[in-house]
Design an enzyme around this catalytic site. Sequence first.
Site, PDB file in Angstrom:
ATOM      1  N   HIS A 153     -94.654 -36.308 104.139  1.00  0.00           N
ATOM      2  CA  HIS A 153     -94.473 -36.511 102.631  1.00  0.00           C
ATOM      3  C   HIS A 153     -93.745 -35.430 101.946  1.00  0.00           C
ATOM      4  O   HIS A 153     -93.497 -34.220 102.635  1.00  0.00           O
ATOM      5  CB  HIS A 153     -95.776 -36.689 101.725  1.00  0.00           C
ATOM      6  CG  HIS A 153     -96.900 -35.452 102.008  1.00  0.00           C
ATOM      7  ND1 HIS A 153     -97.633 -35.125 103.032  1.00  0.00           N
ATOM      8  CD2 HIS A 153     -96.961 -34.462 101.279  1.00  0.00           C
ATOM      9  CE1 HIS A 153     -98.219 -34.040 102.671  1.00  0.00           C
ATOM     10  NE2 HIS A 153     -97.870 -33.536 101.688  1.00  0.00           N
ATOM     11  N   HIS A 199    -101.234 -39.878 101.114  1.00  0.00           N
ATOM     12  CA  HIS A 199    -100.101 -39.816 100.252  1.00  0.00           C
ATOM     13  C   HIS A 199     -99.006 -39.863 100.908  1.00  0.00           C
ATOM     14  O   HIS A 199     -99.059 -39.252 102.293  1.00  0.00           O
ATOM     15  CB  HIS A 199    -100.544 -38.970  98.985  1.00  0.00           C
ATOM     16  CG  HIS A 199    -100.443 -37.544  99.683  1.00  0.00           C
ATOM     17  ND1 HIS A 199    -101.034 -37.030 100.689  1.00  0.00           N
ATOM     18  CD2 HIS A 199     -99.394 -36.541  99.170  1.00  0.00           C
ATOM     19  CE1 HIS A 199    -100.665 -35.708 100.669  1.00  0.00           C
ATOM     20  NE2 HIS A 199     -99.729 -35.324  99.925  1.00  0.00           N
ATOM     21  N   HIS A 214     -92.638 -28.888  97.965  1.00  0.00           N
ATOM     22  CA  HIS A 214     -92.509 -28.934  99.403  1.00  0.00           C
ATOM     23  C   HIS A 214     -92.133 -30.072 100.144  1.00  0.00           C
ATOM     24  O   HIS A 214     -92.357 -31.118  99.541  1.00  0.00           O
ATOM     25  CB  HIS A 214     -94.060 -28.159  99.762  1.00  0.00           C
ATOM     26  CG  HIS A 214     -95.409 -29.292  99.797  1.00  0.00           C
ATOM     27  ND1 HIS A 214     -95.952 -29.209  98.827  1.00  0.00           N
ATOM     28  CD2 HIS A 214     -95.588 -30.123 100.738  1.00  0.00           C
ATOM     29  CE1 HIS A 214     -97.017 -30.099  98.902  1.00  0.00           C
ATOM     30  NE2 HIS A 214     -96.909 -30.635 100.134  1.00  0.00           N
ATOM     31  N   HIS A 245    -107.389 -28.743 101.877  1.00  0.00           N
ATOM     32  CA  HIS A 245    -107.286 -29.156 100.599  1.00  0.00           C
ATOM     33  C   HIS A 245    -108.510 -29.970 100.399  1.00  0.00           C
ATOM     34  O   HIS A 245    -109.177 -30.683 101.330  1.00  0.00           O
ATOM     35  CB  HIS A 245    -106.021 -30.201 100.610  1.00  0.00           C
ATOM     36  CG  HIS A 245    -104.737 -29.601 100.563  1.00  0.00           C
ATOM     37  ND1 HIS A 245    -104.551 -28.599  99.555  1.00  0.00           N
ATOM     38  CD2 HIS A 245    -103.640 -29.892 101.229  1.00  0.00           C
ATOM     39  CE1 HIS A 245    -103.195 -28.238  99.829  1.00  0.00           C
ATOM     40  NE2 HIS A 245    -102.517 -29.152 100.597  1.00  0.00           N
ATOM     41  N   TYR A 254     -99.302 -23.490 104.052  1.00  0.00           N
ATOM     42  CA  TYR A 254     -98.024 -23.428 103.135  1.00  0.00           C
ATOM     43  C   TYR A 254     -97.317 -22.208 103.512  1.00  0.00           C
ATOM     44  O   TYR A 254     -97.987 -20.898 103.589  1.00  0.00           O
ATOM     45  CB  TYR A 254     -98.511 -23.473 101.832  1.00  0.00           C
ATOM     46  CG  TYR A 254     -98.692 -24.673 101.190  1.00  0.00           C
ATOM     47  CD1 TYR A 254     -97.764 -25.737 101.032  1.00  0.00           C
ATOM     48  CD2 TYR A 254    -100.012 -25.121 101.171  1.00  0.00           C
ATOM     49  CE1 TYR A 254     -98.301 -27.152 100.530  1.00  0.00           C
ATOM     50  CE2 TYR A 254    -100.636 -26.303 100.576  1.00  0.00           C
ATOM     51  CZ  TYR A 254     -99.671 -27.279 100.465  1.00  0.00           C
ATOM     52  OH  TYR A 254     -99.964 -28.700  99.820  1.00  0.00           O
ATOM     53  N   GLU A 264     -94.836 -27.261 104.403  1.00  0.00           N
ATOM     54  CA  GLU A 264     -96.199 -27.288 104.647  1.00  0.00           C
ATOM     55  C   GLU A 264     -96.480 -28.060 106.156  1.00  0.00           C
ATOM     56  O   GLU A 264     -95.436 -28.954 106.384  1.00  0.00           O
ATOM     57  CB  GLU A 264     -97.055 -28.456 103.798  1.00  0.00           C
ATOM     58  CG  GLU A 264     -98.456 -28.403 103.949  1.00  0.00           C
ATOM     59  CD  GLU A 264     -99.372 -29.435 103.307  1.00  0.00           C
ATOM     60  OE1 GLU A 264    -100.413 -29.366 103.094  1.00  0.00           O
ATOM     61  OE2 GLU A 264     -98.641 -30.514 102.734  1.00  0.00           O
TER      62      GLU A 264
END
Length: 306
Positions: A153, A199, A214, A245, A254, A264
């Site tokens: 993503h 996501h 990112h 997260h 990161y 990431e």
Amino acid sequence: MRGVLRLGEVQIRVMDTEAAKTHYGTRMGLIEMDSNDNGLVYYKAWDEKDHHSVVLRLADKPGLDHLAFKVYDDATLTSLAEKIEAFGLSVEEVPAGAFFKSGRRIRFTLPTGHEMHLYAEKEYVGNSLGEVNPGVIPDEGVNRGFRINGLDHCFIAGPNAREAIRLFTDVFEFDLTEQVVDENQAPQIMFVSCSTRAHDIAIAEAPEPALFHHASFRLDSTQDHVHAADLIGKYDIPVEMIDRHGVTRVKTIYYFDPSGNRNEIFCDGYTWYPDHPTLTWTMDNIGGAAFSQSRQVPESFFGSMT
């Protein structure tokens, strides 16, 4: 999954091609598929089946040139072009071959100022395992570096983020999986999925258009996560955060490429289904939302984008 399938391509600006090739190819372990005299270098992860998912372009400043999602077929591409125009955005038809190894595309600008493409066809090259009795791991030396298995993503930011999310949910039929809201309950960071992932893109509200937070890459396991972290330390790659997260529940690292673009890598996380409720985080709990173990958000995390 018969509409938008996945994030299929990001084109990232870099300021030093050789340093970028060392970072993305040698260190991260992406496979270089091609390059040309126009300063473009093409990469894929070992378990991706299309020709490339990451394009690097030599430029005088870092950032994101475009993001591109693959759709199910050419009829879907035609249908979505009409719906995007009905939404109020101008759509440009791009003929097959204009982008390397790619079929025709449609190109438009998101309300946040980012250039986005949709396409249905890109040259199929496979993942080195074949389609008959494929086994479970590739040959030695194919899965290397950070052991990345795919582009997952990206996270972008700009003005009119909620309008951009409306495009993804109303036109592309993504689901709003999670959001971070301010004291007035207005969403500031939104996460949407077209798959069973937590996501496929995240979008944040920001005053400046076309910001790139990112690009994110999947790992298979916690063991691979530790291995990648060891390599990041070994090669002194600048790290912003190693944590977990709250949003999406993934174990994350990161770090930055030599041009300052944030990358990431992650593993774990939950499986999303369309009957699940949207999860909401409040800005006064942004520490836990962003990084659930340290509960600290580095100033650079929202203050530094390319």
